[in-house]
Design an enzyme around this catalytic site. Structure first.
Site, short mmCIF file in Angstrom:
data_model
loop_
_atom_site.label_atom_id
_atom_site.label_comp_id
_atom_site.label_asym_id
_atom_site.label_seq_id
_atom_site.Cartn_x
_atom_site.Cartn_y
_atom_site.Cartn_z
N GLY A 128 21.94 -1.67 -105.27
CA GLY A 128 20.65 -1.07 -105.57
C GLY A 128 19.65 -2.05 -106.14
O GLY A 128 18.47 -1.73 -106.27
N GLY A 129 20.10 -3.25 -106.54
CA GLY A 129 19.19 -4.26 -107.04
C GLY A 129 19.06 -4.29 -108.54
O GLY A 129 19.66 -3.50 -109.28
N THR A 130 18.25 -5.24 -109.01
CA THR A 130 18.07 -5.47 -110.44
C THR A 130 17.49 -4.25 -111.14
O THR A 130 17.90 -3.89 -112.24
CB THR A 130 17.15 -6.69 -110.66
N CYS A 131 16.50 -3.62 -110.53
CA CYS A 131 15.75 -2.56 -111.20
C CYS A 131 16.65 -1.46 -111.75
O CYS A 131 16.57 -1.11 -112.92
CB CYS A 131 14.72 -1.96 -110.24
N GLU A 143 24.57 -8.44 -100.75
CA GLU A 143 24.12 -8.41 -102.14
C GLU A 143 25.21 -8.99 -103.01
O GLU A 143 26.40 -8.65 -102.86
CB GLU A 143 23.80 -6.98 -102.56
N HIS A 170 -8.34 20.62 -118.24
CA HIS A 170 -8.34 20.60 -119.70
C HIS A 170 -7.22 21.51 -120.20
O HIS A 170 -6.99 22.57 -119.63
CB HIS A 170 -9.68 21.12 -120.21
#
Length: 480
Positions: free
Chosen positions: A43-46, A38, A447
């Protein structure tokens, strides 16, 4: 490096986005020899510069709205609620830092070999890696997955390269909350940030080239989004195109020149005009991997590239640019790498635009359904008709569903209003199960919840094809 310096592994993952990191951990736990490289985001872009930090800030904006409206709920708050930039930044960073730390531990615990560095293909299924620590490695995978994601696109405007502007990643540094701000682009990213910063107190002007916001949505939905932004204080300018950008001397205002010669100005400019794939520096042609003219990796419905045993996933492969779509790509890859036969064809990918209130979408729009030649029925209710919305004093928005008039199956929904991002999952499940809309209409939903609004939404349809009752007014439905 010679052949003897090449490390052979079972799985080489280039790019640690949602699909790539999930597959790398999964296969490492299954005793595959896995290397994942990486470039810069654990952990990446997110979790670093996209979904997680932006939604953390959306949470702050919504909390501010609630505090401002506390008196409506019988709660006294001393003074006017306001934003502290330092605390806002700390909130965002604490969320991101915790998730990055957790990912580092998960990577280690899985047994994969995680490498921070830049990879380039040097041969078939083989990359050279310049590691963050200055070292070099050569790795060849029996199977290879490309999952390098996308980055903010920069439009071709005179002066933009010389002007310091924000994009969807740099804006998250939160260096200051400007008094005035321009947003270029009325897609999902532009609308989210416009809503957020207007809530924080910035005077926002949003510039959109097409004649409506959110061009993928039905016009009636986009018009209501534009009205919501306007009510929040955003000056929405549609059908205007930027030609040039400049910053006045010193650190003055940014001035955008429009195609009709007029100028608009603000202290900062956010460019939100889409994203472009991170593939240009990978030397993919060396590996026999084809890309489109826009740089996305060419894949088939199994996520196979044009090179044997090389796969691609997530944004870079042209999948819908959502983390959950990338995660679904992981499941497809895992199946196909372990003897299965999974495809992307026909999958149903919902999404939520995190305005306040939020817009949740799944399936076909009314326009798309009619363009396919389908006979449709349209269900529609104001959110003000839902009892739960009344208890929250949060009645802005409209829910809309598209139903096939011949089969009574739900083709799509656009839910604009409080909690819609949670409720849309129920619609998605009904669509996956191919249930007729009457099954939701007649279900005993709890409800008072927002999901109960699905009873009311589909009750606006009768059982005759291509007919629709008038949507109930807010006062026509009992609240208890």
């Amino acid at each position: 490096m010679g052949e003897r310096n090449v490390e052979d592994v079972d799985l080489l993952v280039v790019g640690g986005g949602k699909a790539g990191k999930s597959l790398a951990m999964d296969r490492a736990k299954a005793d595959w020899n896995v290397v994942m490289v990486e470039r810069d985001k654990i952990g990446g872009t997110c979790i670093n510069v996209a979904c997680i930090p932006t939604k953390a800030l959306v949470g702050s904006a919504r909390t501010l709205i609630t505090a401002r409206r506390a008196a409506e709920f019988g709660v006294d708050v001393d003074g006017e609620p306001s934003i502290s930039l330092d605390r806002l930044r700390r909130h965002k960073e604490s969320v991101v830092d915790a998730m990055v730390t957790a990912h580092g531990k998960m990577f280690a615990d899985s047994g994969m070999d995680f490498v921070l560095g830049s990879a380039r293909f040097v041969a078939e299924r083989t990359v050279g890696i310049q590691t963050r620590t200055g070292g070099t490695r050569m790795v060849r995978g029996r199977e290879v997955v490309i999952n390098t994601g996308t980055m903010p696109a920069q439009p071709r405007l005179d002066g933009i390269t010389e002007t310091r502007v924000w994009n969807s990643e740099t804006i998250l540094h939160l260096e200051r909350l400007p008094d005035t701000m321009l947003v270029l682009g009325g897609g999902y990213v532009g609308c989210e940030f416009a809503s957020m910063f207007a809530t924080f107190g910035t005077r926002v002007t949003l510039l959109q080239g097409p004649g409506q916001l959110l061009p993928r949505e039905d016009p009636d939905v986009a018009e209501q989004v534009a009205q919501i932004l306007s009510d929040q204080g955003v000056a929405v300018r549609l059908g205007v195109r930027a030609q040039a950008v400049r910053r006045e001397s010193g650190y003055g205002d940014i001035v955008v020149t429009l195609d009709d010669g007029r100028e608009v100005r603000g202290q900062e400019l956010l460019v939100a005009t889409g994203r472009t794939p991170v593939t240009a520096d990978l030397e993919l042609d060396t590996a026999g991997v084809a890309v489109t003219d826009r740089g996305f990796v060419v894949v088939d419905d199994h996520l196979r590239t044009t090179a044997e045993h090389v796969w691609a996933a997530g944004d870079a492969a042209g999948s819908p640019q959502f983390t959950h779509a990338s995660w679904h790509d992981f499941r497809i890859l895992r199946a196909n790498l372990t003897g299965g036969d999974a495809v992307t064809t026909g999958r149903l990918v919902p999404y939520t635009v995190f305005l306040t209130p939020e817009l949740a979408r799944v399936g076909l729009t009314e326009g798309e359904a009619r363009a396919q030649g389908r006979s449709v029925k349209i269900a529609r209710i104001p959110v003000a008709a839902i009892p739960r919305a009344k208890t929250l004093h949060d009645t802005v928005g409209t829910w809309k569903a598209v139903v096939d008039a011949d089969t009574d199956q739900i083709l799509g929904a656009a839910l604009l209003g409080h909690g819609s991002g949670e409720v849309v999952a129920a619609v998605q499940v009904a669509m996956l199960g191919r249930l007729p809309y009457q099954r939701i209409r007649d279900a005993a939903l709890a409800h008072p919840t927002m999901a109960e609004g699905l009873n009311l939404l589909f009750d606006t349809l009768d059982d005759q094809p291509q007919q629709r009752r008038t949507a109930p007014a807010a006062g026509d439905i009992p609240s208890g």
